[in-house]
Design an enzyme around this catalytic site. Structure first.
Site, PDB file in Angstrom:
ATOM      1  N   SER A   1       0.571   3.845  -8.966  1.00  0.00           N
ATOM      2  CA  SER A   1       1.081   2.846  -8.029  1.00  0.00           C
ATOM      3  C   SER A   1       1.278   3.459  -6.639  1.00  0.00           C
ATOM      4  O   SER A   1       0.314   3.912  -6.025  1.00  0.00           O
ATOM      5  CB  SER A   1       2.362   2.226  -8.599  1.00  0.00           C
ATOM      6  OG  SER A   1       2.684   1.025  -7.949  1.00  0.00           O
TER       7      SER A   1
ATOM      8  N   ASP B   1      -1.805  -6.561 -14.880  1.00  0.00           N
ATOM      9  CA  ASP B   1      -0.825  -5.970 -13.967  1.00  0.00           C
ATOM     10  C   ASP B   1      -0.383  -7.033 -12.966  1.00  0.00           C
ATOM     11  O   ASP B   1      -1.202  -7.593 -12.236  1.00  0.00           O
ATOM     12  CB  ASP B   1      -1.505  -4.799 -13.245  1.00  0.00           C
ATOM     13  CG  ASP B   1      -0.582  -4.008 -12.344  1.00  0.00           C
ATOM     14  OD1 ASP B   1       0.356  -4.593 -11.774  1.00  0.00           O
ATOM     15  OD2 ASP B   1      -0.831  -2.794 -12.196  1.00  0.00           O
TER      16      ASP B   1
ATOM     17  N   HIS C   1       1.417  -2.883 -15.659  1.00  0.00           N
ATOM     18  CA  HIS C   1       1.668  -1.854 -14.647  1.00  0.00           C
ATOM     19  C   HIS C   1       2.547  -0.719 -15.186  1.00  0.00           C
ATOM     20  O   HIS C   1       2.928   0.168 -14.441  1.00  0.00           O
ATOM     21  CB  HIS C   1       2.365  -2.511 -13.436  1.00  0.00           C
ATOM     22  CG  HIS C   1       2.315  -1.696 -12.173  1.00  0.00           C
ATOM     23  ND1 HIS C   1       1.149  -1.436 -11.488  1.00  0.00           N
ATOM     24  CD2 HIS C   1       3.301  -1.085 -11.460  1.00  0.00           C
ATOM     25  CE1 HIS C   1       1.420  -0.714 -10.405  1.00  0.00           C
ATOM     26  NE2 HIS C   1       2.717  -0.474 -10.369  1.00  0.00           N
TER      27      HIS C   1
END
Length: 286
Positions: free
Chosen positions: A152, A229, A262
């Site tokens: 991320s 995600d 995620h």
């Protein structure tokens, strides 16, 4: 200033050790923690290459060590995992903890230019201070053989740091990276506050912009992105990075993974592939 490096934790895992350290960072002007997984020592005296892992928003150096299960593959391949924190801490700057996506736990791996946030220099910390600290204090690590990865915000950090320092890292990979931050809400907020309003300054920390300048790569870029995600459509934009890579023939393997989100469940599922990817670039033989 004395760095005052001290070990604050040690746990055996897959015949190696997770160790946690505290030191004073001259770059950030505060006390920082980081974690290292040392694989088991072989009978030979060869040093371990290093894989840096950069974590995402709200994380510390502990999330990856506790949740990813990366130590199994790192132990097998003989790679040390080095995991820094995600921002300076304890500076008590007004507003530093008001939101999850800016300030504490949200350093974005850049060097802030705005006076209020002048201690937010995670780029220099990761690229300069931490490797020197490692080479000065851990004779078992070979910091000249290094690769970098992250998730991320940390995937953004890994990609941008790699592209701007191709002489320092053998390979890069990322899980669900913020691949085009100048065009997403997270990046817009962070860059405005850390870097000011000049968009040209933002581009220095955007992988999709940087790949057009820095693309003489020695290894394929590996990115995994979960199709379930929640941040994929609006914040991460790996398709923009893929388009930019195609324009300059930069080698990219972007894998869209159906059903994955995620989280660290996603990371744990594919981390072995990533460590194998880096082991190959670091020229390790099992």
């Amino acid at each position: 200033m004395e760095t005052g490096l001290s070990e604050i934790g040690s746990t055996k895992m897959f015949d190696g050790y997770n160790k946690r350290y505290k030191h004073h960072s001259t770059t950030l002007g505060c006390s920082m923690t980081f974690s290292i997984y040392f694989p088991p020592s072989s009978s030979s005296s060869s040093k371990f290459p290093v894989l840096y892992w950069l974590s995402g928003l709200t994380c510390t150096d502990e999330n990856f060590i506790i949740k990813s299960g990366a130590q199994r593959a790192a132990s097998t391949h003989g790679i040390a995992l080095v995991v820094p924190d995600t921002s300076p801490r304890g500076l008590n700057i007004e507003g530093e903890a008001d939101s999850y996506d800016f300030g504490v736990g949200a350093g974005f791996y850049l060097n802030a230019t705005q006076e209020k946030w002048k201690n937010w220099r995670m780029y220099d910390y990761v690229v300069k201070e931490l490797p020197k600290l490692l080479s000065d204090n851990f004779s078992q690590l070979d910091t000249t053989r290094a690769s970098i990865s992250g998730h991320s915000m940390g995937g953004h950090g890994a990609l941008t740091i790699y592209l701007k320092n191709l002489d320092k890292y053998k390979s890069v990979s990322a899980f669900a990276p913020i691949a085009n931050p100048i065009n997403c809400p997270w990046g817009g907020k962070a860059f405005t506050n850390y870097l000011g309003d000049n968009k040209a300054d933002w581009e220095e920390y955007d992988a999709t912009c940087l790949i057009s300048k820095f693309n003489n790569l020695s290894a394929t870029i590996l990115i995994d992105q979960g199709e379930n995600d929640q941040f994929y459509p609006d914040q991460l934009l790996p398709n923009k990075f893929e388009e930019a890579c195609k324009k300059v023939n930069a080698p990219l393997l972007l894998r869209l993974q159906p059903g994955y989100d995620h989280s660290y469940y996603f990371i744990a599922t594919f981390i072995e592939d990533h460590i194998s990817h880096h082991a190959q670039a670091l020229k390790l033989k099992l």
